[in-house]
Design a protein around this motif. Structure first.
Motif, PDB file in Angstrom:
ATOM      1  N   SER A  41       0.817  -1.213   0.000  1.00  0.00           N
ATOM      2  CA  SER A  41       0.000   0.000   0.000  1.00  0.00           C
ATOM      3  C   SER A  41       0.852   1.267   0.000  1.00  0.00           C
ATOM      4  N   THR A  42       2.122   1.152   0.358  1.00  0.00           N
ATOM      5  CA  THR A  42       2.989   2.338   0.322  1.00  0.00           C
ATOM      6  C   THR A  42       3.159   2.871  -1.092  1.00  0.00           C
ATOM      7  N   VAL A  43       2.963   1.998  -2.098  1.00  0.00           N
ATOM      8  CA  VAL A  43       3.055   2.436  -3.493  1.00  0.00           C
ATOM      9  C   VAL A  43       1.977   3.467  -3.800  1.00  0.00           C
ATOM     10  N   ALA A  44       0.852   3.380  -3.120  1.00  0.00           N
ATOM     11  CA  ALA A  44      -0.221   4.353  -3.328  1.00  0.00           C
ATOM     12  C   ALA A  44      -0.194   5.477  -2.300  1.00  0.00           C
ATOM     13  N   ILE A  45       0.246   5.175  -1.094  1.00  0.00           N
ATOM     14  CA  ILE A  45       0.175   6.171  -0.018  1.00  0.00           C
ATOM     15  C   ILE A  45       1.252   7.242  -0.147  1.00  0.00           C
ATOM     16  N   VAL A  46       2.481   6.856  -0.449  1.00  0.00           N
ATOM     17  CA  VAL A  46       3.574   7.840  -0.534  1.00  0.00           C
ATOM     18  C   VAL A  46       3.318   8.887  -1.624  1.00  0.00           C
ATOM     19  N   PRO A  47       2.978   8.483  -2.868  1.00  0.00           N
ATOM     20  CA  PRO A  47       2.663   9.535  -3.855  1.00  0.00           C
ATOM     21  C   PRO A  47       1.442  10.364  -3.464  1.00  0.00           C
ATOM     22  N   LEU A  60      11.141  17.918   2.656  1.00  0.00           N
ATOM     23  CA  LEU A  60      12.010  16.739   2.718  1.00  0.00           C
ATOM     24  C   LEU A  60      13.153  16.821   1.714  1.00  0.00           C
ATOM     25  N   SER A  61      12.858  17.322   0.526  1.00  0.00           N
ATOM     26  CA  SER A  61      13.930  17.428  -0.474  1.00  0.00           C
ATOM     27  C   SER A  61      14.985  18.442  -0.048  1.00  0.00           C
ATOM     28  N   VAL A  66      18.293  17.301  -1.995  1.00  0.00           N
ATOM     29  CA  VAL A  66      17.943  16.930  -3.365  1.00  0.00           C
ATOM     30  C   VAL A  66      17.117  18.069  -3.955  1.00  0.00           C
ATOM     31  N   ARG A  67      17.368  18.367  -5.209  1.00  0.00           N
ATOM     32  CA  ARG A  67      16.692  19.508  -5.829  1.00  0.00           C
ATOM     33  C   ARG A  67      15.238  19.210  -6.174  1.00  0.00           C
ATOM     34  N   PHE A  68      14.936  17.980  -6.582  1.00  0.00           N
ATOM     35  CA  PHE A  68      13.593  17.643  -7.040  1.00  0.00           C
ATOM     36  C   PHE A  68      12.911  16.710  -6.038  1.00  0.00           C
ATOM     37  N   PRO A  69      11.711  17.035  -5.584  1.00  0.00           N
ATOM     38  CA  PRO A  69      11.030  16.223  -4.573  1.00  0.00           C
ATOM     39  C   PRO A  69      10.680  14.814  -5.035  1.00  0.00           C
ATOM     40  N   PHE A  70      10.467  14.618  -6.349  1.00  0.00           N
ATOM     41  CA  PHE A  70      10.108  13.284  -6.805  1.00  0.00           C
ATOM     42  C   PHE A  70      11.257  12.287  -6.606  1.00  0.00           C
ATOM     43  N   VAL A  71      12.489  12.785  -6.537  1.00  0.00           N
ATOM     44  CA  VAL A  71      13.625  11.912  -6.263  1.00  0.00           C
ATOM     45  C   VAL A  71      13.527  11.360  -4.838  1.00  0.00           C
ATOM     46  N   VAL A  72      13.089  12.191  -3.909  1.00  0.00           N
ATOM     47  CA  VAL A  72      12.893  11.740  -2.530  1.00  0.00           C
ATOM     48  C   VAL A  72      11.776  10.710  -2.478  1.00  0.00           C
ATOM     49  N   PHE A  74      10.751   8.649  -4.871  1.00  0.00           N
ATOM     50  CA  PHE A  74      11.237   7.376  -5.415  1.00  0.00           C
ATOM     51  C   PHE A  74      12.241   6.725  -4.476  1.00  0.00           C
ATOM     52  N   GLY A  75      13.020   7.518  -3.771  1.00  0.00           N
ATOM     53  CA  GLY A  75      13.937   6.957  -2.774  1.00  0.00           C
ATOM     54  C   GLY A  75      13.194   6.256  -1.660  1.00  0.00           C
ATOM     55  N   ILE A  76      12.118   6.866  -1.186  1.00  0.00           N
ATOM     56  CA  ILE A  76      11.300   6.241  -0.143  1.00  0.00           C
ATOM     57  C   ILE A  76      10.671   4.956  -0.674  1.00  0.00           C
ATOM     58  N   LEU A  77      10.155   5.006  -1.894  1.00  0.00           N
ATOM     59  CA  LEU A  77       9.547   3.806  -2.483  1.00  0.00           C
ATOM     60  C   LEU A  77      10.579   2.701  -2.692  1.00  0.00           C
ATOM     61  N   PHE A  78      11.792   3.060  -3.109  1.00  0.00           N
ATOM     62  CA  PHE A  78      12.841   2.053  -3.266  1.00  0.00           C
ATOM     63  C   PHE A  78      13.233   1.439  -1.930  1.00  0.00           C
ATOM     64  N   ALA A  79      13.241   2.240  -0.874  1.00  0.00           N
ATOM     65  CA  ALA A  79      13.554   1.696   0.448  1.00  0.00           C
ATOM     66  C   ALA A  79      12.516   0.662   0.862  1.00  0.00           C
ATOM     67  N   PHE A  80      11.239   0.970   0.640  1.00  0.00           N
ATOM     68  CA  PHE A  80      10.188  -0.015   0.931  1.00  0.00           C
ATOM     69  C   PHE A  80      10.328  -1.241   0.035  1.00  0.00           C
ATOM     70  N   LEU A  81      10.661  -1.024  -1.217  1.00  0.00           N
ATOM     71  CA  LEU A  81      10.820  -2.139  -2.146  1.00  0.00           C
ATOM     72  C   LEU A  81      11.964  -3.055  -1.716  1.00  0.00           C
ATOM     73  N   PHE A  82      13.088  -2.492  -1.351  1.00  0.00           N
ATOM     74  CA  PHE A  82      14.215  -3.315  -0.922  1.00  0.00           C
ATOM     75  C   PHE A  82      13.900  -4.079   0.353  1.00  0.00           C
ATOM     76  N   PHE A  83      13.185  -3.438   1.277  1.00  0.00           N
ATOM     77  CA  PHE A  83      12.785  -4.131   2.499  1.00  0.00           C
ATOM     78  C   PHE A  83      11.829  -5.274   2.177  1.00  0.00           C
ATOM     79  N   PHE A  84      10.901  -5.051   1.240  1.00  0.00           N
ATOM     80  CA  PHE A  84       9.952  -6.071   0.830  1.00  0.00           C
ATOM     81  C   PHE A  84      10.669  -7.243   0.149  1.00  0.00           C
ATOM     82  N   VAL A  85      11.610  -6.942  -0.736  1.00  0.00           N
ATOM     83  CA  VAL A  85      12.366  -7.997  -1.413  1.00  0.00           C
ATOM     84  C   VAL A  85      13.220  -8.778  -0.418  1.00  0.00           C
ATOM     85  N   TYR A  86      13.786  -8.088   0.550  1.00  0.00           N
ATOM     86  CA  TYR A  86      14.566  -8.764   1.587  1.00  0.00           C
ATOM     87  C   TYR A  86      13.687  -9.756   2.352  1.00  0.00           C
TER      88      TYR A  86
END
Length: 106
Positions: A41-47, A60-61, A66-72, A74-86
């Motif tokens: 659900s973080t895929v929908a909640i974070v955006p 947060l940016s 970081v200059r662009f907020p969307f990078v932050v 995607f970073g948060i989403l990648f952190a959740f993704l890596f935790f999920f894959v782990y």
């Protein structure tokens, strides 16, 4: 003040509700467990948070440097993704060990 177009708000809202309904439906049919529901659900909640409260995204940016907020975002989403894959890797390893034990018993 940061403004977000109405089309973006509608698109993110429709995606979030459809996606959350889909994974909640899968959880109700016991195809996903509650932990997977929360993680996916973080895929929908974070955006949704970034669209609903754009000042948080820019704040947060600025903190992260970081200059662009969307990078932050995607970073948060990648952190959740890596935790999920782990977590999935751990579950897969446990299933592999159980499978090996069952084969050895036969």
């Amino acid at each position: 003040m940061y403004t977000i177009s109405l089309q973006t708000i509608i698109l993110v809202t429709v995606f979030a509700f459809c996606y959350l309904f889909f994974i909640a439906w899968k959880t109700a049919r016991q195809q996903l467990d509650l932990y997977d529901l929360v993680m996916l659900s973080t895929v929908a909640i974070v955006p949704g948070i970034f669209v609903a409260f754009p000042t948080i995204a820019f704040w947060l940016s600025n903190i992260v440097g970081v200059r662009f907020p969307f990078v932050v975002m995607f970073g948060i989403l990648f952190a959740f993704l890596f935790f999920f894959v782990y977590r999935l890797t751990i579950k897969l390893h446990i299933l592999e060990v159980d499978n090996r034990r069952l084969i050895q018993e036969i």
